[in-house]
Design an enzyme around this catalytic site. Structure first.
Site, PDB file in Angstrom:
ATOM      1  N   HIS A 265       0.856  -1.197   0.000  1.00 44.84           N
ATOM      2  CA  HIS A 265       0.000   0.000   0.000  1.00 44.84           C
ATOM      3  C   HIS A 265       0.886   1.239   0.000  1.00 44.84           C
ATOM      4  O   HIS A 265       1.661   1.427  -0.925  1.00 44.84           O
ATOM      5  CB  HIS A 265      -0.932  -0.075   1.217  1.00 44.84           C
ATOM      6  CG  HIS A 265      -2.026   0.931   1.283  1.00 44.84           C
ATOM      7  ND1 HIS A 265      -2.422   1.726   0.246  1.00 44.84           N
ATOM      8  CD2 HIS A 265      -2.855   1.238   2.322  1.00 44.84           C
ATOM      9  CE1 HIS A 265      -3.430   2.488   0.633  1.00 44.84           C
ATOM     10  NE2 HIS A 265      -3.713   2.224   1.886  1.00 44.84           N
ATOM     11  N   HIS A 306      -2.382  -2.397  -9.534  1.00 40.91           N
ATOM     12  CA  HIS A 306      -3.359  -1.741  -8.651  1.00 40.91           C
ATOM     13  C   HIS A 306      -4.616  -2.596  -8.604  1.00 40.91           C
ATOM     14  O   HIS A 306      -5.005  -3.195  -9.605  1.00 40.91           O
ATOM     15  CB  HIS A 306      -3.709  -0.348  -9.191  1.00 40.91           C
ATOM     16  CG  HIS A 306      -4.309   0.540  -8.152  1.00 40.91           C
ATOM     17  ND1 HIS A 306      -5.641   0.467  -7.823  1.00 40.91           N
ATOM     18  CD2 HIS A 306      -3.756   1.465  -7.337  1.00 40.91           C
ATOM     19  CE1 HIS A 306      -5.888   1.348  -6.859  1.00 40.91           C
ATOM     20  NE2 HIS A 306      -4.758   1.964  -6.540  1.00 40.91           N
ATOM     21  N   ASP A 363       2.702   5.451  -6.864  1.00 43.01           N
ATOM     22  CA  ASP A 363       3.974   5.378  -6.121  1.00 43.01           C
ATOM     23  C   ASP A 363       5.185   5.267  -7.022  1.00 43.01           C
ATOM     24  O   ASP A 363       6.318   5.276  -6.530  1.00 43.01           O
ATOM     25  CB  ASP A 363       3.933   4.157  -5.182  1.00 43.01           C
ATOM     26  CG  ASP A 363       2.906   4.362  -4.099  1.00 43.01           C
ATOM     27  OD1 ASP A 363       1.976   3.544  -3.995  1.00 43.01           O
ATOM     28  OD2 ASP A 363       2.993   5.379  -3.398  1.00 43.01           O
TER      29      ASP A 363
END
Ligand code: SDX
Length: 428
Positions: A265, A306, A363
């Site tokens: 995460h 994702h 990210d």
């Protein structure tokens, strides 16, 4: 209001008529709340197809790569609004006018200091404590300073907690960084905007004047916006579940910080930069892509994939543009950016990633920007948590404002032993 029904029949017998409910956009939902009475539970580990709540805050279309906060597209917000405007939008539903914005900014600015006693919490940590460990502990401890303002059923007290958390997270985050490098804590300044203030508390030292770079402040503010909220992700769902029991907002946000820390995460940005540094050069990209495809190898490409986006994460696109802008404006040539772009190109052309619809996520590029700004990797997830605090608290407030709110209490498919005779130790 049900628009249509789903009939669940088992072995030819209808066991339940389940209402199908429509949102304003996105998948319809099958209301299974009566299923328990029919003797069944649904089974959905990882909540791959479960709507846990009703919300009007953020909408994601994973197939189209769409992300909207209160209906405003993320790329418009990232390029045309600042983070405090996005905070106002997430909390109140509409973009503020100038008076509302100035008032909100004034409230947040005047809550940025922390109680001086909070300083002592840091001195219990060893110098090499991870800043996320400090954030978990200190945010949870905040509730001990606001006893009189913790009535979660009072909308004004909920909003005051929201203001305090949004305002104080940068101060606490910067304190965690300063403690980890052995420098004195820096107080916030009311003449600086949100991003400038954070950079000031991070990088200024008593020995000399620190001038905030407008380029860096703009990039920092955009990173805050791109991480502000993201529907019912793991950490937001954690905050909602903690809040459903009536826990105070500071404890709920501390729970969100803990959940975000995981490398699957929010910890992915730190893990992604570590991965890019491990790859190190362009000639090793293929080797790591092969590792990521090897089922016997637990290695995954951090910053890729994702649960929801089966197309480009729209935040990654904005982040990539920002990455190029910041590095060129700061005149930084970072070989890791070359590695990242090569990795992205190879992965996006590789059948494994195409078939599994694995694209760069939020990210993937953020770590390169943060590194260019001079922020150490162990602070990356702290910045993600700081940015996401407004999303967490907006969902917490929305949930507590909804009529009939219940404590979250999932059930299970039990596969253990049953009705065993217990033999006392003396006889075994
Ligand atoms: C965030 O939910 C959110 O909205 C989160 C977030 C937010 O803003 O709150 O967007 C922020 O958490 C972004 C994600 C950051 N995490 C990473 O970058 C870590 C690397 N990615 C993954 O571990 C993974 O992609 C997840 C955790 C993000 C999603 O995992 P899922 O949806 O449970 O999918 P999965 O693990 O079942 O993977 C599906 C397949 C698997 O292969 P098969 O078993 O089907 O053969 O894809 C493979 C996986 O092995 N796979 C990858 C991969 N991610 C998934 N293979 C290589 N590299 C990867 N990164």
């Amino acid at each position: 209001m049900a628009d249509s029904k789903a009939s669940l029949s088992i072995d030819g017998n209808v066991v339940a008529e389940l209402p199908i409910l429509k949102g304003s956009v996105g998948n319809d939902v099958i209301d299974i709340r009566t299923l328990g009475a029919a003797g069944y539970f649904t089974y959905d580990p990882g909540f791959m197809a479960t709507a846990s709540c009703e919300s009007a805050i953020t909408f994601i279309d994973g197939d189209k790569g769409v992300l909207q906060h209160r209906g405003y597209p993320i790329d418009s917000l990232a390029k045309q609004a600042d983070y405090l405007e996005v905070c106002y939008i997430l909390l109140h539903g509409d973009a503020p006018n100038r008076t509302q914005y100035d008032e909100f900014k004034g409230i947040i600015t005047n809550h940025t200091m922390v109680h001086e006693k909070l300083v002592h919490f840091f001195h219990g940590f060893l110098p090499d404590a991870h800043p996320m460990a400090m954030l978990c502990g200190v945010v949870g401890a905040l509730s001990s300073f606001y006893h009189s303002d913790l009535d979660i059923h009072a909308p004004d007290q909920r909003m005051r907690s929201a203001h305090r958390l949004i305002a104080k997270m940068p101060t606490i985050a910067a304190m965690a960084y300063k403690y980890s490098i052995g420098q004195p804590f820096v107080y916030p300044r009311n003449d600086l905007n949100y991003a400038e203030n954070f950079l000031h508390m991070l990088f200024s030292v008593p020995a000399e004047e620190y001038v905030v770079s407008p380029t860096v402040a703009r990039a920092m503010d955009r990173i805050f916006t791109l991480h502000a909220d993201h529907e019912q992700n793991a950490s937001t769902s954690t905050v909602r579940l903690a809040g459903s029991s009536g826990a105070n907002p500071y404890a709920c946000i501390a729970a969100g910080v803990a959940s975000l820390w995981g490398p699957a995460h929010g910890g992915a940005n730190e893990a992604c930069l570590t991965m890019l540094e491990e790859i190190g050069s362009l000639d090793r990209v293929d080797e790591f892509v092969a590792k990521a495809k090897d089922k016997s190898d637990p290695f995954r490409l951090m910053g890729f994939g994702h649960r929801v986006y089966k197309n480009f994460d729209p935040r990654a696109t904005v982040m990539r543009d920002t990455c190029h802008e910041v590095l060129s404006e700061l005149g930084i040539k970072d070989p890791l950016l070359d590695v990242a772009m090569a990795l992205e190109k190879v992965a996006l052309e590789d059948n494994y990633f195409i078939e599994k619809k694995l694209y760069p996520n939020v990210d993937f590029y953020s770590g390169i920007i943060l590194k260019a700004i001079g922020i150490p990797t162990n602070m990356f997830t702290v910045i993600f948590a700081m940015s996401r605090t407004v999303g967490w608290i907006a969902h917490w407030d929305e949930m507590l404002g909804q009529p009939g709110q219940k404590i979250g209490r999932p059930r299970q498919k039990y596969t253990g032993e049953i009705d065993r005779k217990f033999i006392p130790l003396s006889e075994r």
